[in-house]
Design a protein around this motif. Structure first.
Motif, PDB file in Angstrom:
ATOM      1  N   LEU A 128       0.826  -1.223   0.000  1.00 17.43           N
ATOM      2  CA  LEU A 128       0.000   0.000   0.000  1.00 17.43           C
ATOM      3  C   LEU A 128       0.855   1.266   0.000  1.00 17.43           C
ATOM      4  O   LEU A 128       0.634   2.158  -0.830  1.00 17.43           O
ATOM      5  CB  LEU A 128      -0.987  -0.017   1.170  1.00 17.43           C
ATOM      6  N   PRO A 129       1.855   1.383   0.912  1.00 21.86           N
ATOM      7  CA  PRO A 129       2.742   2.547   0.819  1.00 21.86           C
ATOM      8  C   PRO A 129       3.482   2.613  -0.516  1.00 21.86           C
ATOM      9  O   PRO A 129       3.718   3.702  -1.043  1.00 21.86           O
ATOM     10  CB  PRO A 129       3.737   2.334   1.955  1.00 21.86           C
TER      11      PRO A 129
ATOM     12  N   PRO B  37       8.783   2.194   2.483  1.00 18.11           N
ATOM     13  CA  PRO B  37       7.383   1.739   2.495  1.00 18.11           C
ATOM     14  C   PRO B  37       7.014   0.949   3.746  1.00 18.11           C
ATOM     15  O   PRO B  37       5.899   1.101   4.260  1.00 18.11           O
ATOM     16  CB  PRO B  37       7.286   0.859   1.247  1.00 18.11           C
ATOM     17  N   GLN B  40       6.531   3.456   6.359  1.00 14.27           N
ATOM     18  CA  GLN B  40       5.317   4.216   6.041  1.00 14.27           C
ATOM     19  C   GLN B  40       4.075   3.425   6.420  1.00 14.27           C
ATOM     20  O   GLN B  40       3.114   3.996   6.934  1.00 14.27           O
ATOM     21  CB  GLN B  40       5.279   4.554   4.557  1.00 14.27           C
ATOM     22  N   ALA B  41       4.117   2.122   6.168  1.00 11.62           N
ATOM     23  CA  ALA B  41       2.963   1.295   6.522  1.00 11.62           C
ATOM     24  C   ALA B  41       2.670   1.450   8.009  1.00 11.62           C
ATOM     25  O   ALA B  41       1.516   1.593   8.420  1.00 11.62           O
ATOM     26  CB  ALA B  41       3.218  -0.172   6.164  1.00 11.62           C
ATOM     27  N   PHE B  44       1.118   4.981   8.390  1.00 14.12           N
ATOM     28  CA  PHE B  44      -0.254   5.040   7.847  1.00 14.12           C
ATOM     29  C   PHE B  44      -1.237   4.317   8.763  1.00 14.12           C
ATOM     30  O   PHE B  44      -2.409   4.682   8.835  1.00 14.12           O
ATOM     31  CB  PHE B  44      -0.334   4.373   6.465  1.00 14.12           C
ATOM     32  N   TRP B  49      -7.144   7.254   6.440  1.00 20.66           N
ATOM     33  CA  TRP B  49      -6.643   7.961   5.267  1.00 20.66           C
ATOM     34  C   TRP B  49      -7.058   7.218   4.011  1.00 20.66           C
ATOM     35  O   TRP B  49      -6.924   5.998   3.937  1.00 20.66           O
ATOM     36  CB  TRP B  49      -5.101   8.078   5.335  1.00 20.66           C
ATOM     37  N   GLY B  51      -5.690   7.782   1.085  1.00 15.35           N
ATOM     38  CA  GLY B  51      -4.581   7.784   0.132  1.00 15.35           C
ATOM     39  C   GLY B  51      -4.439   9.077  -0.630  1.00 15.35           C
ATOM     40  O   GLY B  51      -3.476   9.270  -1.352  1.00 15.35           O
ATOM     41  N   LEU B  52      -5.402   9.957  -0.506  1.00 18.66           N
ATOM     42  CA  LEU B  52      -5.336  11.237  -1.214  1.00 18.66           C
ATOM     43  C   LEU B  52      -5.313  12.369  -0.188  1.00 18.66           C
ATOM     44  O   LEU B  52      -5.858  12.239   0.903  1.00 18.66           O
ATOM     45  CB  LEU B  52      -6.551  11.412  -2.128  1.00 18.66           C
ATOM     46  N   TYR B 262      -5.540  -6.190   0.496  1.00 16.14           N
ATOM     47  CA  TYR B 262      -5.595  -5.552  -0.814  1.00 16.14           C
ATOM     48  C   TYR B 262      -6.974  -4.945  -1.062  1.00 16.14           C
ATOM     49  O   TYR B 262      -7.103  -3.820  -1.539  1.00 16.14           O
ATOM     50  CB  TYR B 262      -5.262  -6.580  -1.900  1.00 16.14           C
ATOM     51  N   GLY B 265      -7.377  -1.876   1.191  1.00 14.77           N
ATOM     52  CA  GLY B 265      -6.503  -0.767   0.838  1.00 14.77           C
ATOM     53  C   GLY B 265      -6.789  -0.187  -0.529  1.00 14.77           C
ATOM     54  O   GLY B 265      -6.881   1.028  -0.683  1.00 14.77           O
ATOM     55  N   LEU B 266      -6.942  -1.042  -1.530  1.00 11.03           N
ATOM     56  CA  LEU B 266      -6.995  -0.514  -2.887  1.00 11.03           C
ATOM     57  C   LEU B 266      -8.332  -0.658  -3.597  1.00 11.03           C
ATOM     58  O   LEU B 266      -8.538  -0.061  -4.643  1.00 11.03           O
ATOM     59  CB  LEU B 266      -5.872  -1.122  -3.725  1.00 11.03           C
ATOM     60  N   PHE B 269     -10.051   1.880  -0.857  1.00  9.97           N
ATOM     61  CA  PHE B 269      -9.174   3.010  -0.568  1.00  9.97           C
ATOM     62  C   PHE B 269      -9.172   3.413   0.900  1.00  9.97           C
ATOM     63  O   PHE B 269      -9.248   4.576   1.249  1.00  9.97           O
ATOM     64  CB  PHE B 269      -9.483   4.198  -1.480  1.00  9.97           C
ATOM     65  N   ILE B 271      -6.514   3.223   3.023  1.00  8.92           N
ATOM     66  CA  ILE B 271      -5.086   2.923   3.111  1.00  8.92           C
ATOM     67  C   ILE B 271      -4.655   2.771   4.572  1.00  8.92           C
ATOM     68  O   ILE B 271      -3.810   1.957   4.903  1.00  8.92           O
ATOM     69  CB  ILE B 271      -4.259   4.046   2.434  1.00  8.92           C
ATOM     70  N   SER B 275      -3.064  -0.610   5.901  1.00 14.57           N
ATOM     71  CA  SER B 275      -1.691  -0.634   6.410  1.00 14.57           C
ATOM     72  C   SER B 275      -1.624  -1.313   7.771  1.00 14.57           C
ATOM     73  O   SER B 275      -0.650  -1.995   8.083  1.00 14.57           O
ATOM     74  CB  SER B 275      -1.138   0.781   6.512  1.00 14.57           C
TER      75      SER B 275
END
Lengths: 281, 301
Positions: A128-129, B37, B40-41, B44, B49, B51-52, B262, B265-266, B269, B271, B275
């Motif tokens: 994800l990051p 990353p 960051q995970a 996050f 969040w 992601g934007l 997944y 997160g995606l 969205f 995130i 994470s």
């Protein structure tokens, strides 16, 4: 010498039956895929296992030379991403492994442990990051955006394997090279790299296969169909031809061929790489 | 200008630039795409969040609380556990038996079988998954033929569409794909056992079972350890096959922890929470690795 007793013959028969069964379990699905590509949908429904009668060539034909030309493009994309990943891992990894194996400097061990940590991080943790990162680097929907993360995650294994190997190169060779006036780069390119070819080949082949079969990273990064790699192409093709299983099987069969070819050509390296941890005192 | 150094056997201090050129690219690549990353995970995971835009909705550990009470997480993790246990229980004995057979050079066709059994491992997870979707297809697949032979009167089951069967159907595919890898590892382990040991035991009149238990099995320890390690970590991180065979569905019945991450997160969205799941996956892998290493060290003593 022992003669073949009836007991031995019995065991032998059992072993062949066992291997034969496993053979069938692997072979039948692959056979169905190959032959399914030659059938009409009607044939497929009536006779999933039998040989096609008659052979219908149009599915393979359409995919290879007809309008559904995405196969070749996706093959090319997979090749590009695979070769790119291998090139980055080999060049960058060889440099780093050489420095860690042969040069004494402060924090050498710290750097070694730093790379070693990479073995602990599964790609899934970073995905994800990574997406956010690639977006801010403007690498989403580019092949470079697939290549760099794949290479970065392949790097630790490369460095560990190669460092161990380079460490074993005798010091006499270094001395000889020093007397001949080589500097460190000269020594690296004229002695270390040629001596490391077997291990470089092993890592290259494994990296190529991993990249070739990778689905997670391309799925994350790529949006445009023109840029898809083969595994994404398979999913995409399946989505488009939901009910035409004969088309899907033809595409699937064609998509299998490169991996099988790599396997046949490089079996030695693949097996050596995967089993390198299996033998130890 | 490149300066020619006169090294005493090239040892000693190298200059900073030599090291920077050699090590720099790897450090940049590895730090940018692996280390940052991962950290960051962790960051996050403390936020809500999408992601934007800026991250400003700090939640503290609320995402982690959600993780521990999330029923789908529990379901997904139980699937990972089932996959790890069953695939080990089936693959390992199967792979061991096959390795024992095909590593015997007197066995005709050994090389052929060995090569062929590894083939599924070479196919991508997506190709394997789609191929088996067809095998299981209730209108076209091999399953219809088999079903016709064994119980022609009942309707053909939709193995991948039924929450009670989907996980087992996928397990078959996992075993189909990965047993060859384990077999190959065992063959390498077997070949490393000194032939004299086996001959000596044979001369001493030991039975085949006895030789297997006291010579071959101990000699294959490293190989078995490696294959168990691969198998469990692979099960925890399973994604591609799951995605290719139905994206975790129906109704999360084949969801694994990574496919759920997944999706969260995606696809949705989220995130931040995604994470959190990622960090927990990492912790699970880490704990397993540490415990496993500890056990092995203890056993070795």
């Amino acid at each position: 010498m022992k003669t073949i007793s009836s007991e031995n013959r019995f065991y032998n028969t059992i072993q062949y039956i066992f291997c034969g069964l496993v053979f069938l379990i692997i072979a039948v699905p692959i056979y169905i895929s190959i032959m399914g590509g030659f059938k009409s949908v009607g044939q497929l429904r009536a006779q999933p296992v039998a040989l096609p009668d008659p052979f219908v060539w149009s599915q393979y034909g359409d995919i290879l030379v007809g309008q559904m030309g995405s196969f070749w493009l996706e093959l090319l994309n997979s090749l590009l991403v695979g070769i790119g990943t291998v090139a980055v891992v080999v060049v960058v990894g060889t440099f780093a492994a050489y420095a860690l194996a042969r040069i004494r400097f402060k924090f050498n061990n710290v750097f070694f442990i730093y790379f070693w940590l990479g073995l602990l991080f599964p790609l899934a943790v970073a995905i994800l990051p990574l997406y956010v990162q690639l977006r801010s680097l403007n690498l989403l929907d580019t092949h470079i955006g697939v290549i760099l993360p794949q290479a970065a995650f392949g790097l630790p294994m490369m460095i560990m394997l190669l460092r161990g190997f380079i460490k074993q190169i005798p010091h006499e060779l270094e001395e000889a090279a020093a007397i001949d006036g080589y500097d460190r780069f000269g020594f690296l390119f004229t002695i270390v790299v040629p001596l490391s070819t077997p291990i470089l080949a092993t890592v290259s082949v494994l990296t190529l296969v991993t990249s070739w079969n990778n689905f997670f990273t391309p799925l994350l990064v790529l949006n445009t169909q023109k840029k898809f790699t083969l595994p994404m192409g398979v999913m995409d093709f399946m989505g488009e031809h939901a009910a035409d299983w004969n088309m899907i099987l033809a595409f699937l069969t064609l998509a299998m061929i490169p991996a099988v070819v790599i396997y046949i050509l490089c079996q030695k390296y693949i097996v050596a790489g995967l089993t390198s941890g299996a033998i130890k005192g | 200008m490149a300066k020619r150094h006169v090294y005493k056997g090239l040892a000693g201090r190298a200059n900073f630039w030599t090291i920077a050129v050699l090590l720099g690219p790897a450090l940049i690549l590895f730090t940018t795409f692996v280390i940052i990353p991962v950290f960051q995970a962790a960051a996050f995971s403390l936020y809500k969040w999408n992601g934007l835009g800026p991250m400003k909705n700090f939640l503290g550990l609320a995402n982690y609380q959600q993780f521990f009470s999330d029923l789908i997480v529990q379901k997904a993790l139980s699937h990972n556990l089932i996959i790890a246990v069953i695939s080990l229980a089936v693959e390992l004995p199967l792979a061991m038996a096959l390795a024992l057979i095909v590593s015997n050079s007197k066995f005709k066709g050994a090389v052929f079988f060995r090569t062929f059994f590894f083939l599924p491992y070479m196919l991508s997870e997506v190709i394997t998954g789609v191929l088996w979707q067809f095998i299981y297809h209730p209108q076209y697949g091999l399953i219809t033929t088999l079903h016709g032979i064994f119980s022609p009167d009942s309707p053909v089951p939709t193995l991948l569409g039924d929450p009670s069967t989907v996980l087992w159907a996928i397990l078959v595919v996992i075993i189909w794909k990965y047993f060859g890898l384990h077999m190959t590892i065992y063959i390498a382990g077997l070949q490393a056992i000194p032939q004299e040991q086996i001959e000596a035991a044979t001369i001493d009149g030991a039975s085949k079972t006895r030789i297997f238990l006291s010579v071959i099995l101990p000699g294959m320890r490293t190989a078995v350890q490696l294959s168990v390690f691969f198998s469990v970590l692979g099960s925890i991180q399973l994604f591609d096959i799951i995605w290719a065979m139905g994206k975790g569905g129906p109704v999360n019945a084949s969801e694994t922890i990574v496919s759920y991450m997944y999706r969260v997160g995606l696809s949705r969205f989220n995130i931040g929470y995604g994470s959190t799941i990622a960090v927990c996956i990492f912790v699970i892998c880490l704990i397993f690795s540490i415990i496993y290493q500890r056990l092995l060290v203890k056993e070795a003593e």
